[in-house]
Design an enzyme around this catalytic site. Structure first.
Site, short mmCIF file in Angstrom:
data_model
loop_
_atom_site.label_atom_id
_atom_site.label_comp_id
_atom_site.label_asym_id
_atom_site.label_seq_id
_atom_site.Cartn_x
_atom_site.Cartn_y
_atom_site.Cartn_z
N ARG A 246 15.92 -10.15 -67.85
CA ARG A 246 15.10 -8.94 -67.87
C ARG A 246 14.03 -8.93 -66.78
O ARG A 246 13.31 -7.94 -66.62
CB ARG A 246 14.44 -8.77 -69.23
CG ARG A 246 15.43 -8.66 -70.36
CD ARG A 246 14.72 -8.54 -71.67
NE ARG A 246 14.08 -7.26 -71.81
CZ ARG A 246 14.62 -6.20 -72.39
NH1 ARG A 246 15.84 -6.28 -72.87
NH2 ARG A 246 13.97 -5.07 -72.48
N TRP B 14 9.04 -8.73 -64.75
CA TRP B 14 9.55 -7.95 -63.62
C TRP B 14 8.37 -7.08 -63.21
O TRP B 14 7.99 -6.17 -63.94
CB TRP B 14 10.75 -7.10 -64.05
CG TRP B 14 11.41 -6.39 -62.91
CD1 TRP B 14 12.32 -6.90 -62.04
CD2 TRP B 14 11.22 -5.02 -62.54
NE1 TRP B 14 12.70 -5.94 -61.14
CE2 TRP B 14 12.04 -4.77 -61.42
CE3 TRP B 14 10.42 -3.98 -63.01
CZ2 TRP B 14 12.11 -3.53 -60.78
CZ3 TRP B 14 10.48 -2.76 -62.39
CH2 TRP B 14 11.31 -2.54 -61.28
N ASN C 30 5.90 -5.37 -72.38
CA ASN C 30 6.98 -4.82 -71.57
C ASN C 30 6.80 -3.30 -71.56
O ASN C 30 6.72 -2.70 -72.63
CB ASN C 30 8.33 -5.20 -72.20
CG ASN C 30 9.49 -4.43 -71.60
OD1 ASN C 30 9.45 -4.06 -70.43
ND2 ASN C 30 10.50 -4.16 -72.40
N GLY C 31 6.70 -2.71 -70.37
CA GLY C 31 6.52 -1.25 -70.29
C GLY C 31 5.41 -0.94 -69.29
O GLY C 31 5.07 -1.77 -68.45
N LYS D 270 28.39 -3.42 -56.70
CA LYS D 270 28.53 -4.84 -57.03
C LYS D 270 28.23 -5.69 -55.81
O LYS D 270 27.49 -6.65 -55.88
CB LYS D 270 29.95 -5.17 -57.54
CG LYS D 270 30.31 -4.71 -58.91
CD LYS D 270 29.62 -5.42 -60.04
CE LYS D 270 28.33 -4.78 -60.44
NZ LYS D 270 28.28 -3.62 -61.24
N HIS E 213 32.67 12.79 -41.59
CA HIS E 213 31.64 13.79 -41.31
C HIS E 213 30.32 13.15 -40.90
O HIS E 213 29.25 13.70 -41.18
CB HIS E 213 31.44 14.70 -42.53
CG HIS E 213 32.62 15.57 -42.82
ND1 HIS E 213 32.91 16.69 -42.06
CD2 HIS E 213 33.61 15.46 -43.73
CE1 HIS E 213 34.03 17.25 -42.52
NE2 HIS E 213 34.48 16.52 -43.53
N LYS F 220 17.80 -6.67 -65.78
CA LYS F 220 18.96 -6.18 -66.52
C LYS F 220 18.70 -4.81 -67.15
O LYS F 220 19.49 -3.90 -66.98
CB LYS F 220 19.34 -7.20 -67.59
CG LYS F 220 20.58 -6.84 -68.39
CD LYS F 220 21.82 -6.99 -67.55
CE LYS F 220 23.09 -6.65 -68.28
NZ LYS F 220 24.20 -6.42 -67.35
O1 M6R Z 1 21.86 -0.73 -69.42
P1 M6R Z 1 22.42 0.41 -68.62
O2 M6R Z 1 23.91 0.44 -68.62
O3 M6R Z 1 21.85 1.74 -69.02
O4 M6R Z 1 21.93 0.11 -67.16
C1 M6R Z 1 22.15 1.02 -66.12
C2 M6R Z 1 21.96 0.38 -64.77
O5 M6R Z 1 20.66 -0.07 -64.62
C3 M6R Z 1 22.94 -0.79 -64.55
O6 M6R Z 1 24.26 -0.39 -64.71
C4 M6R Z 1 22.75 -1.38 -63.14
O7 M6R Z 1 23.15 -0.46 -62.18
C5 M6R Z 1 23.53 -2.70 -63.01
N1 M6R Z 1 22.69 -3.71 -62.47
C6 M6R Z 1 24.68 -2.60 -62.08
O8 M6R Z 1 25.41 -3.78 -62.01
#
Ligand code: M6R
Length: 571
Positions: free
Chosen positions: A27, A70, A96-97, A456, A475, A566
């Site tokens: 996180r 973070w 957190n927030g 990715k 384009h 995450k």
């Molecule tokens: O938990 P979520 O699926 O809502 O998260 C959305 C994005 O933050 C998440 O998919 C992000 O783009 C990943 N790190 C991509 O691998």
């Protein structure tokens, strides 16, 4: 985005909190800290860097809180690392927030601030309110002052823990007289499967018992049984969580395909009776949502898709006659939750994390059942999302059982696809390590594949990469192609046009990576795909693997890409 942990019990809290933080490190990993309470003082240990930096802290006490950060407000420094402690050192807080009115609150607080964080107002306010109020009333008063989103674990010097939340997740694990607080269930799965998910506005006092309040009144919250097992949240002999999660996909796709009949029927009813269907999510989940809209359109129903933060600008177009299908691994993504707050429509969640805010707030939910996804890059959650969305589309065509069989067949081919391309993926990753720019192209559903493969690669390897619809490339962006520029082409959809787009790049010197079931003479690398009804689920897997290997070869930690976290619980 930031992980918080708390422990109240009979054992040494610092060790429990440290172990819990290790599970939440995905996180955020800018800094970490632990505080314990041993009457008469609160002791803290904090460090810049990963949770490992606060292993074995020399602090004792049987209550503790911890944080993995973070950074949002304030740089990555030891002073800004949580926990933050009040003026008289009676309260320590992890958060957190974002506290949006922290500047204004700072003006009202008579205390010396030691950090640049928004968080530090909370321990000062709590200490001030506790001078003249019971714990229950003090917390209620503090919550009324805070604007923004927060999940807070506070610890008093006498050992009691206080948990309160609005917007950000917070779960209480209950374990025979011991209590665990955490941003999600993974830190305490090893100890207990009993959890209380605090609702927005809840606050809990943990003092040997647990009492939950909301707006000054005691409330009862159900103790839920979590059926994820602790092993699922460990690496099980793999070098990284990401590697394990990629390889789990034959299993997780199958699990996703087994949806409860009545839950699926309810989802289908919601879509059929809606005026308009909007699919939304962020990042990887947004590409799943976009493919989901295409699957639903192919089944004969109109559907739109847009990333949540953009769709929010026209949320007033979504009426209560419509339905929003919200796709999310964590169920905590602030951009998505904020859009849902703004809309009148019923929400169908396609979500992984059990008990997450999205899962609890949605009118109906289908869990994708991928199990804990710890690697920051989404892998198995993506293919599980595609599986559930495709199953919905099959059900809309009254082909649920046939569709499920097809999805189970697809699941069987995942390992085969990796094995058949193993050497090519290995060589491709070695080749990519030396590259500074990579372009991905694809048409129709191949475009979403290009976008996800591109995300990715860039989030893990830090190589600049961009994805385009095949038709768009010429384009403008084609100007960037020179001798040896890698262009990855997904060739399945609209083959001859996609092939032409690829050749336009090839004839300008691009190195071609082709993806499809026909080997292309001009390709430098070819990722070979089997025939299948659900090719998107298969096509992404070699690129998850290639991105993973490229990151490892560049010396990066694929589980914790720099600057990312995450669950993105801030807007
Ligand atoms: O938990 P979520 O699926 O809502 O998260 C959305 C994005 O933050 C998440 O998919 C992000 O783009 C990943 N790190 C991509 O691998």
């Amino acid at each position: 985005m930031c992980g918080i942990v708390g422990y109240y019990g009979d054992e040494e809290a610092s060790e429990k909190v440290f172990r819990g933080l290790k599970k939440l490190e995905y996180r955020g990993y800018d800094s970490a800290g632990i505080a314990t309470a041993g009457n008469p003082t609160i002791k803290t240990e904090k460090a810049v860097g990963e949770v490992e930096e606060v292993r074995n802290p020399d602090i004792d006490g049987t209550s503790g809180i911890g944080h993995t950060r973070w950074a949002t407000h304030g740089g990555v420094t030891q002073e800004n690392a949580h926990p933050h402690v009040s003026e008289q050192e009676k309260v320590a807080v992890v958060h957190n927030g974002i506290i949006e009115n922290y500047q204004e609150l700072k003006q009202q607080i008579d205390a010396e601030f030691k950090s640049e964080t928004d968080t530090e107002v909370i321990p000062h306010l709590l200490e001030e309110k506790l001078r003249q109020n019971t714990i229950k009333d003090a917390v209620n008063k503090v919550m009324k002052k805070l604007e923004g989103s927060y999940a807070v674990a506070a610890m008093l010097d006498t050992g009691e823990l206080i948990a309160f939340r609005k917007g950000s997740p917070l779960v209480l694990g209950i374990d025979n007289g011991e209590y665990h607080l955490a941003s999600d269930v993974t830190p305490f799965l090893k100890h207990t499967s009993k959890a209380v998910f605090l609702e927005d506005g809840d606050y809990a006092v943990i003092d040997g018992d647990h009492t939950v309040y909301n707006s000054g009144k005691q409330v009862s919250r159900e103790i839920q049984e979590i059926d994820w097992d602790a092993e699922q949240a460990s690496k099980e002999g793999h070098n990284h969580f990401m590697e394990k999660e990629i390889k789990e996909q034959p299993k997780t796709v199958k699990r996703a395909a087994y949806q409860d009949k009545s839950d699926l029927e309810k989802a289908v009813d919601m879509i059929e009776s809606a005026e308009d269907v909007y699919l939304t999510g962020c990042g990887t989940a947004s590409f799943a949502a976009s493919l989901g809209a295409k699957y639903i359109r192919e089944s004969g129903h109109e559907a739109h898709s847009e990333q949540s933060h953009e769709l929010e600008y026209r949320s007033d177009e979504i009426t209560e006659e419509d339905i929003v299908i919200a796709v999310s691994q964590s169920g905590e993504t602030a951009d998505l939750l904020s859009l849902l707050d703004e809309t009148q429509a019923d929400v169908l969640a396609v979500v992984n994390v059990v008990g997450s805010t999205l899962a609890r707030q949605a009118d109906h939910k289908l869990y994708v059942n991928a199990g804990p996804e710890i690697g920051v890059a989404s892998t198995k959650a993506f293919t599980a999302q595609l599986t559930v969305l495709k199953l919905i589309a099959y059900s809309l065509e009254n082909r649920t059982e046939e569709g499920r069989e097809k999805l189970l067949d697809t699941a069987e081919k995942i390992s085969e696809t990796i094995d058949a391309n193993r050497q090519e993926i290995e060589e491709l990753s070695t080749y990519l390590v030396e590259k500074d720019h990579v372009y991905f192209i694809g048409r129709d559903k191949g475009y979403e594949m290009a976008r996800e493969a591109n995300l990715k690669l860039k989030e893990l390897s830090y190589i600049h990469a961009e994805a385009f619809p095949g038709g768009e490339f010429k384009h403008g962006t084609l100007a960037l192609v020179e001798e040896g520029t890698p262009v990855v082409a997904f060739l399945r959809e609209d083959y001859s046009q996609a092939y032409n787009n690829m050749m336009e790049a090839h004839s300008r010197g691009a190195d071609i990576v082709s993806v499809g079931d026909t080997k292309i003479e001009e390709s430098n690398f070819h990722i070979d795909m089997p025939e299948d009804e659900n090719p998107e689920i298969l096509e992404i897997v070699p690129f998850q693997m290639a991105a993973y290997l490229t990151a490892v070869k560049k010396g990066h930690n694929p589980d914790k890409p720099r600057n990312l976290a995450k669950s993105v619980t801030v807007k």
